[in-house]
Design a protein around this motif. Structure first.
Motif: not given
Length: 444
Positions: A66-95
């Motif tokens: 569960t520790t390895v699962l948390f590091l990859f499925l939780g931390v690494l995947t979560g940080i990547g999803a955060s970068l994608v998820f926040l960019s969407v409303p920002i780019i839409l607000s410009q257009h």
């Protein structure tokens, strides 16, 4: 989650927390993601996020604890999803400025479609390849985010585009004046009949230089920020402590304390939503139904979310309901929908409750960006979105673990469901000051 329970013997609370850790860290990393958006722009941030998300899911397929699962499925995947998820409303607000609510709702409909499709797809993949192969294939599918991110195009704010054109106009005017200085004296009356636009150009240059000198010579002066909608937002730094002005997030809370009520509201919403999203399939399995029917319940939640996200913007953009009023109504309906689960106490009740929660939360999440844009304008929108994601993440981490802990202590989900319905109602009460403030602002 049922596959993790069979593979790892760590209890419902821990496994529920790990299952939602990616979603939680996606939101907790919101302030970090806002820094990336401000520095690199939406396109580069989305490309980086897509690569991190896909890599994290692929590496998680090889987890043996569960520790390895948390590091990859939780931390690494979560940080990547955060970068994608926040960019969407920002780019839409410009257009999009006129139909922003509809644009955000349509964009986030994809999230709800994914929630409705992927449970059935994941169940099928697990039956064929096991949970490891299912996560590996989903990580490969996530690489499509990189391709979609390449289509993002930055659009500068309207006032910046005007500044560039005005600067060129001023330069041409100066050249014409220099050339006309060699004309005979009787042509001076021509110079005195300059157009109003040339005079405005000189005025803009003088005012701009005066403001720059004023702001540089007087640190306690008021700063004027003009956003894309030509709204003037005045922030007085003379009333702030020096440490408040160093961090954009702290500065936002100091200058607009009413937004803290909105953040507490989204925190409470995320607690209840994360509990339903993480544990509703396991609740159906414990009721004696097969995993395929449990996946259908989660899919119904996603279908309801797609409906709420796609159509709520039409009511707001056509002025049938204000954003704050619709948000308040959705909170009350979510509380009532959550109570349908224990009251009916059967499979049909779970489906009705899931659809209701999906529709209301599908309205709440994208509508929150519209409310922040109304409260703050575009000049603080990126920072405000990052803080909103952080409060969402805190709620997700709390809700997923709380639901599992209540089940471990009581042996049932019933008590937790009543608590989460009460949290939706509490969120509606906390949001009332924001509704009042926005109505007063509209009247003024």
């Amino acid at each position: 989650m049922p596959s993790f329970i069979q593979e790892f013997d760590d209890g419902f609370a821990v496994l529920g927390w790990i299952s939602s850790s990616g979603f939680a860290i996606m939101n907790l990393a919101g302030p970090f993601a806002s820094i990336f958006v401000n520095k690199f722009g939406c396109r580069i941030t989305t490309l980086m996020g897509g690569l991190l998300l896909s890599t994290g899911m692929m590496l998680a397929s090889f987890a043996n604890s569960t520790t390895v699962l948390f590091l990859f499925l939780g931390v690494l995947t979560g940080i990547g999803a955060s970068l994608v998820f926040l960019s969407v409303p920002i780019i839409l607000s410009q257009h999009f400025t006129k139909h922003y609510s509809t644009a955000v709702g349509i964009a986030y409909t994809g999230c709800s479609i994914g929630v409705s499709v992927f449970p059935l797809l994941t169940t099928k993949l697990i039956s064929v390849y096991g949970w490891n192969g299912a996560i590996l294939l989903q990580g490969a599918l996530s690489l499509n985010i990189v391709l979609m991110g390449m289509l993002f195009k930055h659009k500068p704010p309207k006032h910046q585009r005007k500044t560039v054109s005005d600067t060129k106009k001023c330069e041409n005017m100066e050249i014409n004046e220099f050339q006309s200085s060699f004309q005979p004296l009787h042509n001076n009356d021509i110079h005195r009949s300059r157009t109003a636009s040339d005079q405005d150009c000189n005025i803009q240059m003088v005012v701009k230089s005066d403001l720059e000198r004023s702001n540089s010579n007087h640190p306690n002066s008021k700063h004027l920020d003009v956003d894309e909608d030509d709204e003037v937002h005045i922030t007085s730094k003379s009333r702030l402590k020096p440490q408040c002005t160093k961090c954009p997030g702290v500065l936002l809370l100091c200058t607009t304390p009413i937004i803290l009520f909105a953040y507490i509201t989204t925190f409470l919403v995320s607690i209840s939503y994360a509990a339903a999203l993480t544990h509703i399939t396991n609740q159906v399995v414990l009721m004696g139904f097969p995993s395929q029917k449990a996946a259908l319940v989660l899919s119904s939640l996603g279908i309801g979310g797609a409906f709420g996200r796609a159509f709520h913007g039409w009511f707001v953009d056509h002025n049938l309901l204000s954003a704050s009023t619709l948000y308040e109504c959705a909170l009350l309906v979510a509380s009532a929908g959550t109570l349908m689960n224990p009251v009916l106490n059967r499979y049909f009740g779970c489906v009705i409750s899931a659809v209701t929660i999906g529709v209301t939360v599908g309205i709440l999440y994208p509508l929150f960006y519209t409310i922040m844009k109304q409260m703050l304008g575009l000049h603080q929108f990126v920072t405000a979105s990052g803080l909103a994601h952080f409060f969402d993440g805190c709620g997700v981490m709390t809700g997923a673990y709380m639901a599992g802990l209540i089940h471990d202590k009581s042996g049932s989900y019933q008590t937790g469901i009543y608590i989460f319905a009460a949290l939706f109602f509490l969120a509606a009460c906390v949001f009332i000051p924001v509704v009042i403030m926005l109505r007063r602002q509209k009247v003024q």
